[in-house]
Scaffold this active site. Structure first.
Site, PDB file in Angstrom:
ATOM      1  N   LEU A  54      -5.399 -19.982 -39.978  1.00 29.15           N
ATOM      2  CA  LEU A  54      -5.144 -21.346 -39.489  1.00 29.15           C
ATOM      3  C   LEU A  54      -6.426 -22.078 -39.096  1.00 29.15           C
ATOM      4  O   LEU A  54      -6.401 -23.277 -38.829  1.00 29.15           O
ATOM      5  CB  LEU A  54      -4.171 -21.308 -38.309  1.00 29.15           C
ATOM      6  CG  LEU A  54      -2.760 -20.795 -38.654  1.00 29.15           C
ATOM      7  CD1 LEU A  54      -1.900 -20.690 -37.410  1.00 29.15           C
ATOM      8  CD2 LEU A  54      -2.077 -21.684 -39.685  1.00 29.15           C
ATOM      9  N   ALA A  78      -2.465 -17.350 -31.640  1.00 31.06           N
ATOM     10  CA  ALA A  78      -3.230 -17.937 -30.529  1.00 31.06           C
ATOM     11  C   ALA A  78      -4.294 -16.961 -30.056  1.00 31.06           C
ATOM     12  O   ALA A  78      -4.191 -15.760 -30.299  1.00 31.06           O
ATOM     13  CB  ALA A  78      -2.301 -18.235 -29.340  1.00 31.06           C
ATOM     14  N   SER A  80      -4.887 -15.355 -26.948  1.00 27.18           N
ATOM     15  CA  SER A  80      -3.928 -15.254 -25.847  1.00 27.18           C
ATOM     16  C   SER A  80      -4.467 -14.504 -24.636  1.00 27.18           C
ATOM     17  O   SER A  80      -3.806 -14.466 -23.599  1.00 27.18           O
ATOM     18  CB  SER A  80      -2.648 -14.573 -26.338  1.00 27.18           C
ATOM     19  OG  SER A  80      -2.957 -13.270 -26.754  1.00 27.18           O
ATOM     20  N   THR A 121       3.305 -21.538 -22.247  1.00 27.70           N
ATOM     21  CA  THR A 121       3.056 -20.422 -21.330  1.00 27.70           C
ATOM     22  C   THR A 121       3.032 -20.840 -19.862  1.00 27.70           C
ATOM     23  O   THR A 121       2.635 -21.964 -19.539  1.00 27.70           O
ATOM     24  CB  THR A 121       1.704 -19.761 -21.665  1.00 27.70           C
ATOM     25  OG1 THR A 121       1.217 -19.073 -20.511  1.00 27.70           O
ATOM     26  CG2 THR A 121       0.644 -20.778 -22.043  1.00 27.70           C
ATOM     27  N   GLU A 123       0.922 -19.999 -17.896  1.00 32.06           N
ATOM     28  CA  GLU A 123      -0.489 -20.234 -17.531  1.00 32.06           C
ATOM     29  C   GLU A 123      -0.754 -21.745 -17.396  1.00 32.06           C
ATOM     30  O   GLU A 123      -1.701 -22.152 -16.734  1.00 32.06           O
ATOM     31  CB  GLU A 123      -1.376 -19.596 -18.601  1.00 32.06           C
ATOM     32  CG  GLU A 123      -2.863 -19.564 -18.318  1.00 32.06           C
ATOM     33  CD  GLU A 123      -3.325 -18.569 -17.259  1.00 32.06           C
ATOM     34  OE1 GLU A 123      -2.574 -17.623 -16.947  1.00 32.06           O
ATOM     35  OE2 GLU A 123      -4.431 -18.763 -16.729  1.00 32.06           O
ATOM     36  N   TYR A 146      -7.749 -21.555 -21.713  1.00 26.16           N
ATOM     37  CA  TYR A 146      -6.517 -21.151 -22.407  1.00 26.16           C
ATOM     38  C   TYR A 146      -5.340 -22.017 -21.964  1.00 26.16           C
ATOM     39  O   TYR A 146      -4.611 -22.573 -22.782  1.00 26.16           O
ATOM     40  CB  TYR A 146      -6.228 -19.664 -22.107  1.00 26.16           C
ATOM     41  CG  TYR A 146      -4.851 -19.213 -22.529  1.00 26.16           C
ATOM     42  CD1 TYR A 146      -4.568 -18.912 -23.856  1.00 26.16           C
ATOM     43  CD2 TYR A 146      -3.822 -19.108 -21.592  1.00 26.16           C
ATOM     44  CE1 TYR A 146      -3.302 -18.515 -24.239  1.00 26.16           C
ATOM     45  CE2 TYR A 146      -2.545 -18.701 -21.970  1.00 26.16           C
ATOM     46  CZ  TYR A 146      -2.297 -18.416 -23.299  1.00 26.16           C
ATOM     47  OH  TYR A 146      -1.033 -18.031 -23.679  1.00 26.16           O
ATOM     48  N   LYS A 150      -3.177 -24.750 -24.219  1.00 27.31           N
ATOM     49  CA  LYS A 150      -1.732 -24.597 -24.396  1.00 27.31           C
ATOM     50  C   LYS A 150      -0.979 -25.820 -23.855  1.00 27.31           C
ATOM     51  O   LYS A 150       0.037 -26.224 -24.412  1.00 27.31           O
ATOM     52  CB  LYS A 150      -1.247 -23.324 -23.693  1.00 27.31           C
ATOM     53  CG  LYS A 150      -1.586 -22.048 -24.450  1.00 27.31           C
ATOM     54  CD  LYS A 150      -0.663 -21.888 -25.663  1.00 27.31           C
ATOM     55  CE  LYS A 150      -0.832 -20.550 -26.349  1.00 27.31           C
ATOM     56  NZ  LYS A 150       0.169 -20.311 -27.389  1.00 27.31           N
TER      57      LYS A 150
HETATM   58  P1  GDR Z   1      -2.261 -13.192 -17.962  1.00 26.80           P
HETATM   59  O1  GDR Z   1      -2.132 -11.625 -18.298  1.00 26.80           O
HETATM   60  O2  GDR Z   1      -3.653 -13.608 -17.747  1.00 26.80           O
HETATM   61  O3  GDR Z   1      -1.292 -13.495 -16.844  1.00 26.80           O
HETATM   62  O4  GDR Z   1      -1.763 -13.875 -19.298  1.00 26.80           O
HETATM   63  P2  GDR Z   1      -3.078 -10.382 -17.942  1.00 26.80           P
HETATM   64  O5  GDR Z   1      -2.247  -9.183 -18.127  1.00 26.80           O
HETATM   65  O6  GDR Z   1      -4.373 -10.434 -18.687  1.00 26.80           O
HETATM   66  O7  GDR Z   1      -3.424 -10.606 -16.397  1.00 26.80           O
HETATM   67  C1  GDR Z   1      -2.423 -10.675 -15.404  1.00 26.80           C
HETATM   68  C2  GDR Z   1      -3.075 -10.710 -14.033  1.00 26.80           C
HETATM   69  O8  GDR Z   1      -3.636  -9.422 -13.757  1.00 26.80           O
HETATM   70  C3  GDR Z   1      -4.922  -9.602 -13.171  1.00 26.80           C
HETATM   71  N1  GDR Z   1      -5.723  -8.386 -13.417  1.00 26.80           N
HETATM   72  C4  GDR Z   1      -6.123  -7.939 -14.607  1.00 26.80           C
HETATM   73  N2  GDR Z   1      -5.916  -8.424 -15.848  1.00 26.80           N
HETATM   74  C5  GDR Z   1      -6.430  -7.721 -16.892  1.00 26.80           C
HETATM   75  N3  GDR Z   1      -6.202  -8.167 -18.135  1.00 26.80           N
HETATM   76  N4  GDR Z   1      -7.161  -6.561 -16.708  1.00 26.80           N
HETATM   77  C6  GDR Z   1      -7.390  -6.056 -15.460  1.00 26.80           C
HETATM   78  O9  GDR Z   1      -8.043  -5.026 -15.305  1.00 26.80           O
HETATM   79  C7  GDR Z   1      -6.841  -6.771 -14.357  1.00 26.80           C
HETATM   80  N5  GDR Z   1      -6.853  -6.558 -13.023  1.00 26.80           N
HETATM   81  C8  GDR Z   1      -6.166  -7.532 -12.454  1.00 26.80           C
HETATM   82  C9  GDR Z   1      -5.471 -10.824 -13.876  1.00 26.80           C
HETATM   83  O10 GDR Z   1      -6.564 -11.357 -13.150  1.00 26.80           O
HETATM   84  C10 GDR Z   1      -4.216 -11.707 -13.873  1.00 26.80           C
HETATM   85  O11 GDR Z   1      -4.104 -12.356 -12.644  1.00 26.80           O
HETATM   86  C11 GDR Z   1      -0.727 -13.337 -20.101  1.00 26.80           C
HETATM   87  C12 GDR Z   1      -1.129 -13.570 -21.552  1.00 26.80           C
HETATM   88  O12 GDR Z   1      -0.221 -12.886 -22.398  1.00 26.80           O
HETATM   89  C13 GDR Z   1      -1.093 -15.028 -21.893  1.00 26.80           C
HETATM   90  O13 GDR Z   1      -1.358 -15.200 -23.280  1.00 26.80           O
HETATM   91  C14 GDR Z   1       0.296 -15.564 -21.568  1.00 26.80           C
HETATM   92  O14 GDR Z   1       0.344 -16.926 -21.866  1.00 26.80           O
HETATM   93  C15 GDR Z   1       0.604 -15.325 -20.097  1.00 26.80           C
HETATM   94  O15 GDR Z   1       0.510 -13.944 -19.811  1.00 26.80           O
HETATM   95  C16 GDR Z   1       1.993 -15.812 -19.722  1.00 26.80           C
END
Ligand code: GDR
Length: 334
Positions: A54, A78, A80, A121, A123, A146, A150
């Site tokens: 895309l 996306a 994501s 989302t 987000e 992001y 979106k």
């Molecule tokens: P998110 O998902 O950002 O909400 O977006 P993610 O699982 O990455 O993080 C959720 C929360 O956890 C905290 N966090 C951590 N996150 C990750 N990835 N790794 C870590 O070690 C960690 N420790 C704490 C983050 O700070 C955050 O607050 C997801 C994605 O799928 C998006 O694409 C989608 O749109 C939304 O969910 C709804």
């Protein structure tokens, strides 16, 4: 036609559509991809794979040319992973916003009966002063590139629906997880890590902000909601959520509890550690600088009253059941 078909949502949507009497086309960036998720679900032979990056000009024209008449487009393609959007903001907009304009223009000019689903989302809500659960009319104040990319697409859907009567809908999905979740998302990272901890294997034990809270549902349940959104008489936007929220710390504790690992969280110099009570080993470190985002979305909780009323949709899988599904699946991979 599904974009992002080998991502978590695309693959589950292909699985759902494979139970209906429809022909499924999956647009993928490159035919050389492995299609791991479609294969895991055993449906790679039930879909027609077509190439369509895309980011390249003319891809959307070429997709329409290859397929002919398209009934519904499910757009899951996306960037994501929220931290990636801070590292590559331009690419995030090129991926998450520009193709939506191109799809909507193509539909407006050449294929007005094609329905379009956009993966919006939670987000998009970002941080607000209100701790109330979010519905379709709540204020949106995104805190990441992001979220902004979106939200732009979300608003485009409304504009095209209102201006040109296109059947375009957004599902405002709150976090949704499953065994097919990418390893870098926090639920999958925790599940993988605790299972590997049990077996004394190499693992990632560093978490970021364990006090962030999310409304976590089970991805296949959410695909049912999307299918219903696209089969209503009237196009509209819907929040899809469980209405419950849980911190990362509690999510990790629930996973450990399922595996019967007794533990405690202790604070050390502004960092937190999760300690195994049996042997004093550290299971998780938190607030590790690598996993802290430039800007954090603190709490999310969704209100899917409209979906329950109009779509007769409710989440079927509880958080604990989802944890069980994810851990049991992870145990199989050891
Ligand atoms: P998110 O998902 O950002 O909400 O977006 P993610 O699982 O990455 O993080 C959720 C929360 O956890 C905290 N966090 C951590 N996150 C990750 N990835 N790794 C870590 O070690 C960690 N420790 C704490 C983050 O700070 C955050 O607050 C997801 C994605 O799928 C998006 O694409 C989608 O749109 C939304 O969910 C709804």
């Amino acid at each position: 036609m599904i974009t992002g078909a080998d991502g978590q949502d695309g693959a589950y949507m292909a699985q759902l559509l494979s139970t209906k009497k429809v022909k499924i086309f999956c647009a993928v960036r490159s035919l050389n991809s492995a299609f791991t998720r479609l294969s895991k679900l055993g449906i790679e032979n039930k879909v027609n794979i077509i190439e369509g990056n895309l980011l390249e000009k003319n891809t959307i024209d070429s997709i329409f040319k290859q397929i002919g008449k398209i009934d519904t487009i499910y757009n899951f393609a996306a960037i994501s992973f929220v931290p990636s959007s801070f590292n590559s903001p331009s690419l995030t907009f090129e991926t998450n916003t520009l193709p939506i304009i191109q799809f909507l223009e193509k539909i407006r000019l050449h294929s007005p009966n094609t329905k379009f689903y956009q993966a919006s989302t939670s987000e998009m809500y970002g941080n607000t002063n209100s701790s109330k659960s979010k519905n379709e009319n709540s204020t949106m104040n995104p805190v990441s590139p992001y979220g902004i990319s979106k939200l732009a697409s979300h608003n485009l859907i409304k504009v095209y629906r209102d201006s040109y009567k296109i059947f375009a809908c957004s599902g405002i999905l709150f976090n949704h997880e499953s065994p097919l979740r990418g390893d870098n998302f926090v639920t999958k990272k925790i599940v993988k890590s605790v299972v590997r901890y049990m077996y004394n294997l190499n693992r990632d034990d560093k978490l970021g902000n364990i006090f962030a809270k999310r409304d976590w549902g089970y991805a296949p349940d959410y695909m049912d909601a999307i299918y219903k959104i696209m089969n209503q008489k009237k196009p509209d936007d819907y929040v899809i959520a469980t209405g419950k929220t849980c911190s990362i710390k509690d999510f990790a504790s629930y996973c450990l509890r399922y595996l019967k690992i007794k533990h405690k969280w202790v604070k050390k110099n502004n960092n937190y550690q999760c300690i195994d009570l049996k042997n004093n080993k550290i299971i998780f470190y938190s607030n590790h600088y690598q996993n802290i985002r430039p800007n954090e979305l603190h709490t999310l909780i969704g209100n899917s009253y409209k979906a329950s009323k109009n779509l007769k949709w409710k989440p079927k899988t509880s958080l604990n059941d989802m944890i069980k599904i994810m851990i049991d699946e992870e145990l199989k991979s050891i």
